[in-house]
Enzyme design. Structure first.
Site, PDB file in Angstrom:
ATOM      1  N   ARG A  53       0.827  -1.199  -0.050  1.00 23.57           N
ATOM      2  CA  ARG A  53      -0.047   0.190  -0.100  1.00 23.57           C
ATOM      3  C   ARG A  53       0.990   1.213   0.087  1.00 23.57           C
ATOM      4  NH1 ARG A  53      -2.482  -3.879   1.597  1.00 23.57           N
ATOM      5  NH2 ARG A  53      -0.583  -4.566   2.594  1.00 23.57           N
ATOM      6  N   THR A  54       1.811   1.389   0.812  1.00 16.77           N
ATOM      7  CA  THR A  54       2.383   2.491   1.143  1.00 16.77           C
ATOM      8  C   THR A  54       3.229   3.066  -0.128  1.00 16.77           C
ATOM      9  OG1 THR A  54       2.760   1.904   3.190  1.00 16.77           O
ATOM     10  CG2 THR A  54       3.895   4.108   2.698  1.00 16.77           C
ATOM     11  N   LYS A  83      26.590  -2.872  -0.220  1.00 15.71           N
ATOM     12  CA  LYS A  83      28.161  -2.693  -0.259  1.00 15.71           C
ATOM     13  C   LYS A  83      28.465  -2.046   0.875  1.00 15.71           C
ATOM     14  CE  LYS A  83      27.458  -1.631  -5.129  1.00 15.71           C
ATOM     15  NZ  LYS A  83      27.501  -0.453  -5.931  1.00 15.71           N
ATOM     16  N   ARG A 104      10.977   3.710   3.800  1.00 12.02           N
ATOM     17  CA  ARG A 104      10.786   2.704   4.735  1.00 12.02           C
ATOM     18  C   ARG A 104      12.020   1.864   5.295  1.00 12.02           C
ATOM     19  NH1 ARG A 104       5.747  -1.144   4.705  1.00 12.02           N
ATOM     20  NH2 ARG A 104       4.839   0.848   4.966  1.00 12.02           N
ATOM     21  N   HIS A 132       4.740   5.412  11.722  1.00 11.77           N
ATOM     22  CA  HIS A 132       4.154   5.304  10.485  1.00 11.77           C
ATOM     23  C   HIS A 132       3.289   6.558  10.289  1.00 11.77           C
ATOM     24  CE1 HIS A 132       3.205   3.861   6.618  1.00 11.77           C
ATOM     25  NE2 HIS A 132       2.842   2.543   6.838  1.00 11.77           N
TER      26      HIS A 132
HETATM   27  N1   CP Z   1      -0.127  -0.117   5.851  1.00 12.53           N
HETATM   28  C1   CP Z   1       0.957  -0.525   5.268  1.00 12.53           C
HETATM   29  O1   CP Z   1       2.057   0.306   5.687  1.00 12.53           O
HETATM   30  O2   CP Z   1       1.024  -1.297   4.356  1.00 12.53           O
HETATM   31  P1   CP Z   1       2.385  -1.841   3.480  1.00 12.53           P
HETATM   32  O3   CP Z   1       3.154  -2.516   4.313  1.00 12.53           O
HETATM   33  O4   CP Z   1       1.583  -2.813   2.564  1.00 12.53           O
HETATM   34  O5   CP Z   1       2.901  -0.503   2.811  1.00 12.53           O
END
Ligand code: CP
Length: 308
Positions: A53-54, A83, A104, A132
């Site tokens: 999703r993100t 590396k 991320r 998040h």
């Molecule tokens: N909710 C969420 O962060 O989903 P993903 O890990 O698929 O990005």
């Protein structure tokens, strides 16, 4: 007030949220109006951990605003991290190639470290067990759309609360709308919400309690925010102890109030075990609408960060 980076959800003031929600609604209603808003801008999607999703919604968001995207879906393996390049060096380089970086990473605090060396906005798209904030943004946007308010709500947070960065970020946001907010934490004993969040809620006068009786909580809550047991962040022994302990299924689904909503940051596994027809037809199942809202919330955020 304009954000430079988005590292933690505490940065999202009520005024900023209100602006983002209103822009997100307008983007949904009038997509053409925004189709060139970020023409020439480049988003770097730098993901050291898996995502559906993100990453896809950030990539779609910049494209829908007329911008472009560069990136890697597995920076741990496909970037020079393999590396031995430091995160700081990678960010210094990528910030010369892009106008904004959605990152991320598996280490708590990594987004903050990135923001300290980046010449362009850093968006924390999840930093380990930390935060998040764009998930909290879209969660709050979803609550606003479903209930037309962000106060006077009883919210149950269920599952792996000690590793869950989404519930942590959401608690910080809910504390901004504290009138009539009550939080009920439901988790296995060994995966309880961490002390720093409880202290924050206490300091901000947000009532919360812990329960292990999911069926009783389902009858009371306006929002049931389910989360997955994050196998990848714990020992196999801890995972086995927690797996399958708190589930919504055909048997207990109808304990949920007709006006309530089930949210989930997704992906979900066994903690939600409902027939596809129920997921499609019952309004209480809100997690697919929630994921779709992420696109518009992230479009609004990109515009906020990149507008001149
Ligand atoms: N909710 C969420 O962060 O989903 P993903 O890990 O698929 O990005």
């Amino acid at each position: 007030m304009k954000l430079k980076h988005l590292i933690e959800s505490q940065q999202l003031t009520v005024d900023i949220l209100s602006e983002l929600f209103s822009v997100a609604d307008d983007m949904r209603a009038n997509p053409k109006k925004y189709s060139d808003s970020l023409k020439g801008k480049i988003l770097a999607a730098l993901f050291y951990e898996p995502s559906t999703r993100t990453r896809f919604s950030f990539e779609s968001a910049i494209l829908k605003l007329g911008g472009q995207v560069i990136g890697t879906e597995n920076a741990k393996e496909f970037s020079s991290a393999v590396k031995g390049e430091s995160l700081e060096d990678s960010i210094r380089i990528i910030s010369a190639y892009a106008d904004v970086i959605a990152m991320r990473h598996d280490e708590e605090g990594s987004a903050k470290r990135a923001s300290e060396v980046s010449s362009v906005p850093i968006i924390n798209a999840g930093d380990g067990k930390g935060q998040h904030p764009t998930q909290a943004l879209l969660d709050a946007y979803t609550i606003k759309r479903e209930f037309n308010r962000l106060n006077n709500l009883k919210i149950a947070m269920v599952g792996d609360l000690s590793s869950g960065r989404t519930v942590r970020s959401l608690c910080y946001l809910l504390a901004k709308f504290k009138e009539g907010i009550e939080i009920i934490f439901v988790s296995p004993e060994h995966l309880r919400m961490r002390g720093d969040i409880k202290e924050y809620l206490q300091k901000h006068d947000v009532p919360f309690r812990e329960s292990s009786d999911l069926n009783s909580v389902l009858q009371q809550a306006d929002i049931i925010y389910m989360t997955r047991i994050q196998k990848e962040r714990m020992s196999l022994e801890d995972y086995e102890k927690a797996k399958g302990k708190f589930i919504i299924n055909k048997e207990n689904f109808n304990l949920i109030k007709p006006t309530a909503r089930i949210l989930h940051p997704l992906p979900h596994v066994e903690e939600i075990d409902l027939p596809i027809e129920t997921e499609k037809q019952d309004k209480r199942v809100a997690y697919f609408r929630q994921a779709e809202n992420g696109l518009y919330a992230r479009m609004a955020l990109l515009l906020h960060l990149l507008k001149d």
